[in-house]
Design a protein around this motif. Structure first.
Motif, PDB file in Angstrom:
ATOM      1  N   VAL A  14      -9.344  63.649   0.323  1.00 41.41           N
ATOM      2  CA  VAL A  14      -8.117  64.383   0.001  1.00 41.41           C
ATOM      3  C   VAL A  14      -6.896  63.515   0.289  1.00 41.41           C
ATOM      4  CG1 VAL A  14      -6.821  66.515   0.354  1.00 41.41           C
ATOM      5  CG2 VAL A  14      -9.313  66.530   0.572  1.00 41.41           C
ATOM      6  N   ARG A  15      -6.946  62.763   1.389  1.00 37.91           N
ATOM      7  CA  ARG A  15      -5.842  61.851   1.698  1.00 37.91           C
ATOM      8  C   ARG A  15      -5.696  60.792   0.604  1.00 37.91           C
ATOM      9  NH1 ARG A  15      -8.441  61.941   6.947  1.00 37.91           N
ATOM     10  NH2 ARG A  15      -7.299  63.304   8.374  1.00 37.91           N
ATOM     11  N   ALA A  16      -6.820  60.255   0.151  1.00 39.56           N
ATOM     12  CA  ALA A  16      -6.789  59.231  -0.895  1.00 39.56           C
ATOM     13  C   ALA A  16      -6.199  59.795  -2.186  1.00 39.56           C
ATOM     14  CB  ALA A  16      -8.196  58.698  -1.146  1.00 39.56           C
ATOM     15  N   SER A  17      -6.510  61.048  -2.505  1.00 41.34           N
ATOM     16  CA  SER A  17      -5.968  61.690  -3.704  1.00 41.34           C
ATOM     17  C   SER A  17      -4.455  61.841  -3.590  1.00 41.34           C
ATOM     18  CB  SER A  17      -6.619  63.060  -3.905  1.00 41.34           C
ATOM     19  OG  SER A  17      -6.061  63.728  -5.012  1.00 41.34           O
ATOM     20  N   GLN A  18      -3.989  62.296  -2.439  1.00 47.56           N
ATOM     21  CA  GLN A  18      -2.549  62.439  -2.230  1.00 47.56           C
ATOM     22  C   GLN A  18      -1.846  61.090  -2.332  1.00 47.56           C
ATOM     23  OE1 GLN A  18      -1.857  65.804  -2.642  1.00 47.56           O
ATOM     24  NE2 GLN A  18      -0.423  65.625  -0.931  1.00 47.56           N
ATOM     25  N   ARG A  19      -2.483  60.076  -1.771  1.00 43.57           N
ATOM     26  CA  ARG A  19      -1.899  58.733  -1.808  1.00 43.57           C
ATOM     27  C   ARG A  19      -1.827  58.213  -3.243  1.00 43.57           C
ATOM     28  NH1 ARG A  19      -5.297  56.820   1.495  1.00 43.57           N
ATOM     29  NH2 ARG A  19      -4.161  57.514   3.358  1.00 43.57           N
ATOM     30  N   ALA A  20      -2.870  58.462  -4.019  1.00 44.57           N
ATOM     31  CA  ALA A  20      -2.896  58.018  -5.415  1.00 44.57           C
ATOM     32  C   ALA A  20      -1.811  58.700  -6.237  1.00 44.57           C
ATOM     33  CB  ALA A  20      -4.269  58.296  -6.028  1.00 44.57           C
ATOM     34  N   GLU A  23       2.065  61.343  -3.271  1.00 40.49           N
ATOM     35  CA  GLU A  23       2.519  62.551  -2.591  1.00 40.49           C
ATOM     36  C   GLU A  23       2.244  62.466  -1.095  1.00 40.49           C
ATOM     37  OE1 GLU A  23       0.888  65.956  -4.609  1.00 40.49           O
ATOM     38  OE2 GLU A  23       1.770  65.382  -6.535  1.00 40.49           O
ATOM     39  N   ASP A  24       2.726  63.440  -0.354  1.00 39.23           N
ATOM     40  CA  ASP A  24       2.728  63.438   1.104  1.00 39.23           C
ATOM     41  C   ASP A  24       1.309  63.527   1.671  1.00 39.23           C
ATOM     42  OD1 ASP A  24       3.378  63.611   3.746  1.00 39.23           O
ATOM     43  OD2 ASP A  24       4.293  65.606   3.632  1.00 39.23           O
ATOM     44  N   VAL A  25       0.851  62.446   2.303  1.00 36.25           N
ATOM     45  CA  VAL A  25      -0.477  62.422   2.910  1.00 36.25           C
ATOM     46  C   VAL A  25      -0.501  63.250   4.185  1.00 36.25           C
ATOM     47  CG1 VAL A  25      -2.264  60.923   3.893  1.00 36.25           C
ATOM     48  CG2 VAL A  25      -0.965  60.172   1.894  1.00 36.25           C
ATOM     49  N   ALA A  26       0.627  63.343   4.874  1.00 38.28           N
ATOM     50  CA  ALA A  26       0.692  64.114   6.123  1.00 38.28           C
ATOM     51  C   ALA A  26       0.369  65.588   5.890  1.00 38.28           C
ATOM     52  CB  ALA A  26       2.074  63.971   6.758  1.00 38.28           C
ATOM     53  N   LEU A  27       0.536  66.047   4.657  1.00 38.34           N
ATOM     54  CA  LEU A  27       0.232  67.437   4.337  1.00 38.34           C
ATOM     55  C   LEU A  27      -1.241  67.755   4.602  1.00 38.34           C
ATOM     56  CD1 LEU A  27       1.181  70.130   3.092  1.00 38.34           C
ATOM     57  CD2 LEU A  27       0.714  69.157   0.840  1.00 38.34           C
ATOM     58  N   VAL A  28      -2.096  66.772   4.417  1.00 38.18           N
ATOM     59  CA  VAL A  28      -3.533  66.970   4.638  1.00 38.18           C
ATOM     60  C   VAL A  28      -3.811  67.302   6.096  1.00 38.18           C
ATOM     61  CG1 VAL A  28      -5.817  65.901   4.492  1.00 38.18           C
ATOM     62  CG2 VAL A  28      -4.082  65.409   2.745  1.00 38.18           C
ATOM     63  N   ASP A  29      -3.234  66.521   7.021  1.00 40.98           N
ATOM     64  CA  ASP A  29      -3.465  66.762   8.450  1.00 40.98           C
ATOM     65  C   ASP A  29      -2.801  68.050   8.910  1.00 40.98           C
ATOM     66  OD1 ASP A  29      -5.017  64.394   9.113  1.00 40.98           O
ATOM     67  OD2 ASP A  29      -3.195  63.277   8.659  1.00 40.98           O
ATOM     68  N   ALA A  30      -1.655  68.370   8.336  1.00 37.10           N
ATOM     69  CA  ALA A  30      -1.007  69.636   8.681  1.00 37.10           C
ATOM     70  C   ALA A  30      -1.877  70.818   8.261  1.00 37.10           C
ATOM     71  CB  ALA A  30       0.364  69.721   8.010  1.00 37.10           C
ATOM     72  N   LEU A  31      -2.498  70.716   7.093  1.00 40.76           N
ATOM     73  CA  LEU A  31      -3.366  71.791   6.609  1.00 40.76           C
ATOM     74  C   LEU A  31      -4.640  71.869   7.447  1.00 40.76           C
ATOM     75  CD1 LEU A  31      -4.105  74.004   4.646  1.00 40.76           C
ATOM     76  CD2 LEU A  31      -4.816  72.262   2.993  1.00 40.76           C
ATOM     77  N   LEU A  32      -5.213  70.730   7.815  1.00 33.96           N
ATOM     78  CA  LEU A  32      -6.390  70.733   8.682  1.00 33.96           C
ATOM     79  C   LEU A  32      -6.088  71.426  10.007  1.00 33.96           C
ATOM     80  CD1 LEU A  32      -7.782  67.120   8.141  1.00 33.96           C
ATOM     81  CD2 LEU A  32      -9.048  69.242   7.730  1.00 33.96           C
ATOM     82  N   SER A  33      -4.924  71.131  10.566  1.00 36.28           N
ATOM     83  CA  SER A  33      -4.537  71.731  11.839  1.00 36.28           C
ATOM     84  C   SER A  33      -4.343  73.234  11.703  1.00 36.28           C
ATOM     85  CB  SER A  33      -3.248  71.070  12.341  1.00 36.28           C
ATOM     86  OG  SER A  33      -2.812  71.670  13.545  1.00 36.28           O
ATOM     87  N   GLN A  99      -1.806  75.130   1.765  1.00 33.84           N
ATOM     88  CA  GLN A  99      -2.848  74.947   0.750  1.00 33.84           C
ATOM     89  C   GLN A  99      -2.248  74.999  -0.652  1.00 33.84           C
ATOM     90  OE1 GLN A  99      -5.997  77.816   1.146  1.00 33.84           O
ATOM     91  NE2 GLN A  99      -7.469  76.591   0.000  1.00 33.84           N
ATOM     92  N   LEU A 100      -1.266  75.865  -0.847  1.00 32.63           N
ATOM     93  CA  LEU A 100      -0.619  75.971  -2.153  1.00 32.63           C
ATOM     94  C   LEU A 100       0.225  74.737  -2.485  1.00 32.63           C
ATOM     95  CD1 LEU A 100       0.488  79.728  -2.109  1.00 32.63           C
ATOM     96  CD2 LEU A 100      -1.226  78.698  -3.611  1.00 32.63           C
ATOM     97  N   LYS A 101       0.645  73.997  -1.467  1.00 28.77           N
ATOM     98  CA  LYS A 101       1.450  72.799  -1.692  1.00 28.77           C
ATOM     99  C   LYS A 101       0.604  71.582  -2.047  1.00 28.77           C
ATOM    100  CE  LYS A 101       5.282  74.060   1.402  1.00 28.77           C
ATOM    101  NZ  LYS A 101       6.012  73.697   2.646  1.00 28.77           N
ATOM    102  N   LEU A 102      -0.686  71.649  -1.747  1.00 28.14           N
ATOM    103  CA  LEU A 102      -1.555  70.502  -1.950  1.00 28.14           C
ATOM    104  C   LEU A 102      -2.009  70.430  -3.403  1.00 28.14           C
ATOM    105  CD1 LEU A 102      -2.762  68.307  -0.054  1.00 28.14           C
ATOM    106  CD2 LEU A 102      -4.829  69.702   0.042  1.00 28.14           C
ATOM    107  N   SER A 103      -1.831  69.279  -4.037  1.00 20.75           N
ATOM    108  CA  SER A 103      -2.235  69.105  -5.435  1.00 20.75           C
ATOM    109  C   SER A 103      -3.749  68.976  -5.563  1.00 20.75           C
ATOM    110  CB  SER A 103      -1.563  67.857  -6.024  1.00 20.75           C
ATOM    111  OG  SER A 103      -0.161  68.025  -6.077  1.00 20.75           O
ATOM    112  N   ASN A 104      -4.227  69.129  -6.784  1.00 21.01           N
ATOM    113  CA  ASN A 104      -5.654  69.011  -7.066  1.00 21.01           C
ATOM    114  C   ASN A 104      -6.150  67.601  -6.752  1.00 21.01           C
ATOM    115  OD1 ASN A 104      -8.190  69.736  -7.910  1.00 21.01           O
ATOM    116  ND2 ASN A 104      -7.649  70.043 -10.052  1.00 21.01           N
ATOM    117  N   LEU A 105      -7.435  67.495  -6.492  1.00 17.35           N
ATOM    118  CA  LEU A 105      -8.029  66.183  -6.213  1.00 17.35           C
ATOM    119  C   LEU A 105      -8.102  65.361  -7.494  1.00 17.35           C
ATOM    120  CD1 LEU A 105     -10.965  67.055  -3.796  1.00 17.35           C
ATOM    121  CD2 LEU A 105      -8.704  66.167  -3.236  1.00 17.35           C
ATOM    122  N   VAL A 106      -7.612  64.156  -7.437  1.00 15.66           N
ATOM    123  CA  VAL A 106      -7.636  63.256  -8.592  1.00 15.66           C
ATOM    124  C   VAL A 106      -9.071  62.795  -8.848  1.00 15.66           C
ATOM    125  CG1 VAL A 106      -6.848  61.016  -9.452  1.00 15.66           C
ATOM    126  CG2 VAL A 106      -5.282  62.495  -8.182  1.00 15.66           C
TER     127      VAL A 106
END
Length: 425
Positions: A14-20, A23-33, A99-106
């Motif tokens: 998911v982080r790799a998808s956001q990076r590609a 977009e904000d990779v930190a969103l992934v860790d915030a959602l995990l938390s 979760q709604l802010k996170l884009s689909n997986l590339v």
């Protein structure tokens, strides 16, 4: 939205998808938390409720000082349950918001990069050499004025910049395009649909158009309704909150609707003519399939788009859109770009996106397979965005005298007319 179980099992993907996407990779860790707090607070709430029920039984059997002590403990436990319930609700709300802010997986095969980092997959047709034919090509607006087909001056007078009138053969050409596109879609098994142009917020948010695309959306504050930028929105929300039986899939719809876009980030781009406008009509294909079938369905949608552009006798290329240029709901997107002679380049005419389970999770659309119920996949594909298609037809099929040859596929819808003749000189 993406599956939280997938997020927990493979956060690096998911982080790799956001990076590609850029977009904000930190969103992934915030959602995990937030998800961890949601689950732990849920467990805590369940434990306290179980303890509360057990205590209630003991109170019913106790007397005297023992009962008084248990009642005192019950009061404290009641407060603890209330606090745990509030904590669980807050964590759940935060999880949903993130979760709604996170884009689909590339999709892993998508080229990584920005707008210009696409991969060209194929080219079709032959680009005309107007010099060899002995004349310089006119642009679509000059041709449209000669044909009495396009009036942007009065469009601007009535509604402002990026509005227009289609008049005479221009209006007839639109109707021909829509009817021909619908005929192709119907022959391919799509159900024709006339869809609403105004939708509720949950429909717009559910398809992913209130995130990064929100700046291009028109909103009617008084009614809390949105003007759609594509009938994809209404077609996706058509089965919102429904469970579809697997034997009904694939479901394929071809929607026609007016579309509205603010074009907020396009100041100074394509200001001449009708290539980039605020209002236009469009025929859109939309499919509901099982997740396992989405990639194959994506290829089918692309083939139908290629069939359409080939029938219009337009030179075009197919590109695999780069990760940073994908909409939030798309895992992968193919664009068909037609050659525009006076611009000397290919421009997008149609596109098709595989949205996997992203939209169906947000819209609560599921498929029943025996006793199992799970999200399905949704896909969309533009068949005919009318103004841009008119631009490509006028410029590619023009003749030296300003007339325009009509592609054979459209002639039955134009009373057999083979040539659009100038009405002014």
């Amino acid at each position: 939205m993406i599956d939280l179980r997938l997020l927990r099992e493979d956060p690096d993907r998911v982080r790799a998808s956001q990076r590609a996407r850029g977009e904000d990779v930190a969103l992934v860790d915030a959602l995990l938390s937030a998800d961890e707090r949601r689950r732990s607070s849920g467990v805590r709430f369940d434990e306290l409720r179980a303890e509360q029920k057990s205590l209630g039984k003991l109170i019913g059997q106790a007397a005297g000082d023992e009962r008084a002590e248990l009642l005192k403990k019950a009061d404290q436990l009641k407060a603890d349950v209330k606090a745990a319930d509030a904590e669980r609700d807050a964590a759940d709300a935060e999880t949903q918001e993130l979760q709604l802010k996170l884009s689909n997986l590339v999709h892993p095969d998508v080229p990584v990069g920005g707008e210009e980092d696409f991969t060209t997959l194929e080219t079709h047709g032959t680009i005309r050499d107007f010099t060899a034919e002995g004349f310089d090509p006119k642009d679509h607006l000059e041709l449209g004025q000669l044909l009495g087909a396009i009036d942007v001056e009065r469009g601007a007078k009535v509604s402002g910049s990026r509005f227009y009138f289609l008049t005479g053969v221009g209006a007839l050409l639109e109707l021909a395009l829509v009817n021909a596109a619908m005929a192709q879609a119907t022959a391919a098994g799509f159900t024709p649909m006339l869809t609403p142009a105004l939708v509720r917020p949950q429909s717009m948010a559910g398809t992913g158009f209130l995130g990064q695309a929100a700046q291009d959306v028109y909103h009617l504050d008084k009614d809390d309704l949105y003007l759609v930028g594509t009938s994809e929105v209404a077609l996706a929300a058509y089965h919102m909150d429904e469970i579809l039986d697997a034997d009904r899939l694939p479901l394929r719809y071809a929607g026609f609707s007016p579309c509205f876009r603010r074009e907020a980030g396009s100041h100074g781009k394509d200001t001449r003519g009708i290539f980039r406008v605020h209002q236009f009509d469009k025929v859109e294909m939309f499919s509901y399939v099982t997740p396992e079938d989405s990639q194959e369905e994506h290829r089918r949608l692309l083939e139908w788009e290629k069939q359409w552009l080939t029938s219009l006798e337009l030179p075009f290329r197919v590109i695999d859109v780069a990760s940073g240029d994908l909409g939030s709901s798309a895992a992968r997107k193919y664009d068909c770009e037609a050659w525009i002679p006076t611009q000397g380049k290919y421009r997008e005419l149609t596109s098709t996106s595989d949205c996997t389970e992203y939209q169906s999770r947000r819209l609560q659309i599921r498929v029943r397979e025996g006793k199992k119920v799970r999200p399905l996949a949704t896909l969309n594909g533009t068949l005919c965005a009318v103004p841009r298609t008119i631009v490509a037809i006028l410029e590619n099929h023009q003749q030296a005298d300003g007339s325009v040859r009509v592609p054979e596929v459209l002639r039955p819808y134009l009373g057999g007319r083979e040539i659009l003749e100038p009405v002014t000189k």
